[in-house]
Design a protein around this motif. Structure first.
Motif, PDB file in Angstrom:
ATOM      1  N   MET A 231      -6.096  10.283  10.875  1.00 17.66           N
ATOM      2  CA  MET A 231      -5.454  10.425   9.392  1.00 17.66           C
ATOM      3  C   MET A 231      -4.459  11.554   9.440  1.00 17.66           C
ATOM      4  O   MET A 231      -4.254  12.534   8.843  1.00 17.66           O
ATOM      5  N   ALA A 273      -0.345  -1.226   2.257  1.00 16.49           N
ATOM      6  CA  ALA A 273       0.011   0.236   1.475  1.00 16.49           C
ATOM      7  C   ALA A 273      -0.992   0.321   0.542  1.00 16.49           C
ATOM      8  O   ALA A 273      -1.441  -0.725  -0.208  1.00 16.49           O
ATOM      9  N   HIS A 285      -0.810   6.098  -2.121  1.00 19.84           N
ATOM     10  CA  HIS A 285      -1.515   6.796  -1.487  1.00 19.84           C
ATOM     11  C   HIS A 285      -1.458   7.075  -0.095  1.00 19.84           C
ATOM     12  O   HIS A 285      -1.466   8.118   0.472  1.00 19.84           O
ATOM     13  N   THR A 286      -1.668   5.716   0.497  1.00 21.93           N
ATOM     14  CA  THR A 286      -1.850   5.869   2.055  1.00 21.93           C
ATOM     15  C   THR A 286      -1.172   4.511   2.497  1.00 21.93           C
ATOM     16  O   THR A 286      -0.952   3.359   1.984  1.00 21.93           O
ATOM     17  N   GLN A 288      -1.790   2.191   5.944  1.00 23.20           N
ATOM     18  CA  GLN A 288      -2.740   2.227   6.904  1.00 23.20           C
ATOM     19  C   GLN A 288      -2.360   1.133   7.840  1.00 23.20           C
ATOM     20  O   GLN A 288      -2.136  -0.093   7.355  1.00 23.20           O
ATOM     21  N   VAL A 302      -4.163   6.143   9.579  1.00 23.96           N
ATOM     22  CA  VAL A 302      -3.912   6.279   7.966  1.00 23.96           C
ATOM     23  C   VAL A 302      -2.806   7.474   7.854  1.00 23.96           C
ATOM     24  O   VAL A 302      -2.933   8.313   8.310  1.00 23.96           O
ATOM     25  N   PHE A 303      -1.430   6.865   7.320  1.00 30.64           N
ATOM     26  CA  PHE A 303      -0.484   7.872   7.248  1.00 30.64           C
ATOM     27  C   PHE A 303      -0.209   8.333   5.698  1.00 30.64           C
ATOM     28  O   PHE A 303      -0.383   7.395   4.886  1.00 30.64           O
ATOM     29  N   GLN A 304      -0.003   9.594   5.645  1.00 26.20           N
ATOM     30  CA  GLN A 304       0.580   9.889   4.123  1.00 26.20           C
ATOM     31  C   GLN A 304       1.775  10.930   4.255  1.00 26.20           C
ATOM     32  O   GLN A 304       2.054  11.828   3.499  1.00 26.20           O
ATOM     33  N   ASP A 305       2.756  10.549   4.997  1.00 24.61           N
ATOM     34  CA  ASP A 305       4.021  11.237   5.421  1.00 24.61           C
ATOM     35  C   ASP A 305       5.242  10.595   4.449  1.00 24.61           C
ATOM     36  O   ASP A 305       5.315   9.335   4.338  1.00 24.61           O
TER      37      ASP A 305
END
Length: 320
Positions: A231, A273, A285-286, A288, A302-305
Motif C-alpha cells: 500500500m 478505482a 479512496h484507492t 488497486q 494499492v495506491f493513494q497518491d
C-alpha cells in the motif's frame, strides 16, 4: 519550411508511445515519463538538422536522445521501488507506517499506451508489469538502460552501445550484472504463461463483486496462497490469504461497506478505482492494480497518491 517541419514531426511521432514506455521503465513514474518524452522530442526538434540517416536509424537516434534525458534525470532522482521486499512484512492489524519521504513506483495507465496509437499494440506489456518495473529500480541507471535496450527492446549490442554512448564491452558487462540481479530477486525475463487479458478481467470482476458485497471470504477464495498486498505510500505490506482477510475485515469496519468501483488497467494489468461512501456521494479512496495468475490473484498493489490519481484522470468524487 512548413512541409519540412510537418515531415519531421510525422516521422518521429509514431515512436512517442514506445518512448513513453521506455522512459517509464527507466524512471518508474508515469508523470516523469511524460515529461521526459516531451523533453526528448524538444531536443530532437532542435537537433533535427544533425540527424544522419546513413549513421543510424531514426528510432536508434531518438532512443539515444531519450536515454541521455533519462540518465540525466536519474542523477538527481531517487529509485522508486515498491514496499514488498524493502522492509519486513507487517501485522495486517498493526499501525500504518508512512513512507512520506520515499519515492514509490507509480503505475502506468494503459490508456497512455493505447490512445489510438497503432504502435502501442507492439509494446511488450509483460516488461511493464509492476513486479518487473519495481525490480528494475534496484539496478544502476546504466544497468537498467542496458537491460531494457537489449532484453526488452532487442537492440543489438552495438546499437545499445551507440545509444548509451559507450562500448560494446561495457554494455555486455552492465547487461550481465543486471541479469544476475534480476535472477537474485526472482524476476524472470523469459515469457511467462499467464491468463489472457479477458481471463484476468474475469478474476477481477469477481473480486469487485465480492468487494462491493463486503464478502471477505469471497475475496479470500480468489487469492493465491502466496498473495501479497502492498500500500504505497505506506511501508506496510503483508502476505497470505489469512492476513489479507484480516485487513479487509478492518477496511470494511473502518470504511463502511458501501463502495463504488470503477474498472481500470495499468502496466498491462487489471485493476479498479475504489470510491468510499461519504455523505451523499462517494469519494476516491484507492487505486488497486492486480497481478493475476492461473491460480488466482497473487498481488494487489494499492495506491493513494494524488499524482497517481491525476495520471489516471480519476474524479475525486462521484454522486450516489
Amino acid at each position: 519550411m512548413t512541409t519540412q517541419v510537418d515531415g519531421f514531426e510525422g516521422r518521429v511521432e509514431p515512436f512517442r508511445t514506445e518512448l513513453l514506455a521506455f522512459c517509464y521503465r527507466m524512471l518508474g513514474s508515469a508523470h516523469d515519463a511524460e515529461d521526459l518524452v516531451q523533453d526528448t522530442y524538444l531536443r530532437a526538434w532542435r537537433a533535427r538538422e544533425q540527424y544522419d540517416a546513413t549513421r543510424s536509424s531514426l528510432r536508434t537516434w531518438l532512443y539515444r536522445i531519450a536515454t541521455n534525458v533519462c540518465l540525466t534525470a536519474l542523477e538527481v532522482r531517487r529509485r522508486r521501488p515498491l514496499p514488498a521486499g524493502q522492509v519486513a512484512a507487517a501485522d495486517p492489524l498493526g499501525p500504518f507506517v508512512p513512507g512520506e519521504h520515499a519515492a514509490w513506483l507509480q503505475p502506468l495507465p494503459d490508456a497512455l499506451l493505447d490512445g489510438g496509437d497503432p504502435a502501442g499494440a507492439a509494446i511488450d506489456r509483460s516488461s511493464l508489469r509492476l513486479a518487473f518495473a519495481s525490480a528494475l529500480q534496484h539496478l544502476s541507471a546504466r544497468q537498467r538502460g542496458a537491460l531494457i535496450l537489449r532484453d526488452v527492446l532487442s537492440f543489438s549490442a552495438s546499437e545499445a552501445a551507440e545509444i548509451l554512448g559507450t562500448t560494446v564491452a561495457s554494455v555486455n558487462s552492465s547487461l550481465q550484472r543486471a541479469r544476475t540481479h534480476m535472477k537474485e530477486v526472482g524476476v524472470r525475463q523469459e515469457p511467462v504463461s499467464e491468463p489472457s487479458a479477458a481471463e484476468q478481467r474475469v478474476w477481477i470482476d469477481r473480486y469487485m463483486k465480492a468487494f462491493e458485497q463486503a464478502d471477505v471470504e469471497g475475496l479470500k477464495r480468489l487469492l493465491t496462497e502466496d498473495v501479497i498486498m502492498e500500500m504505497p505510500p505506506m511501508f506496510n505490506w503483508f502476505a497470505g490469504p489469512g492476513n489479507y482477510g484480516l485487513f479487509m475485515e478492518w477496511v470494511f469496519e473502518q470504511g463502511g461497506t458501501d463502495w463504488r468501483l470503477k474498472p481500470t488497467a495499468a502496466n498491462g494489468q487489471p485493476g479498479f478505482a475504489a470510491y468510499r461512501r461519504v455523505g451523499a456521494g462517494y469519494e476516491l479512496h484507492t487505486l488497486q492494480i492486480f497481478t493475476v495468475t492461473a491460480a488466482g490473484i497473487s498481488r494487489n498493489s494499492v495506491f493513494q497518491d494524488p499524482e497517481v490519481f491525476a495520471s489516471f484522470a480519476l474524479a475525486s468524487r462521484i454522486e450516489a
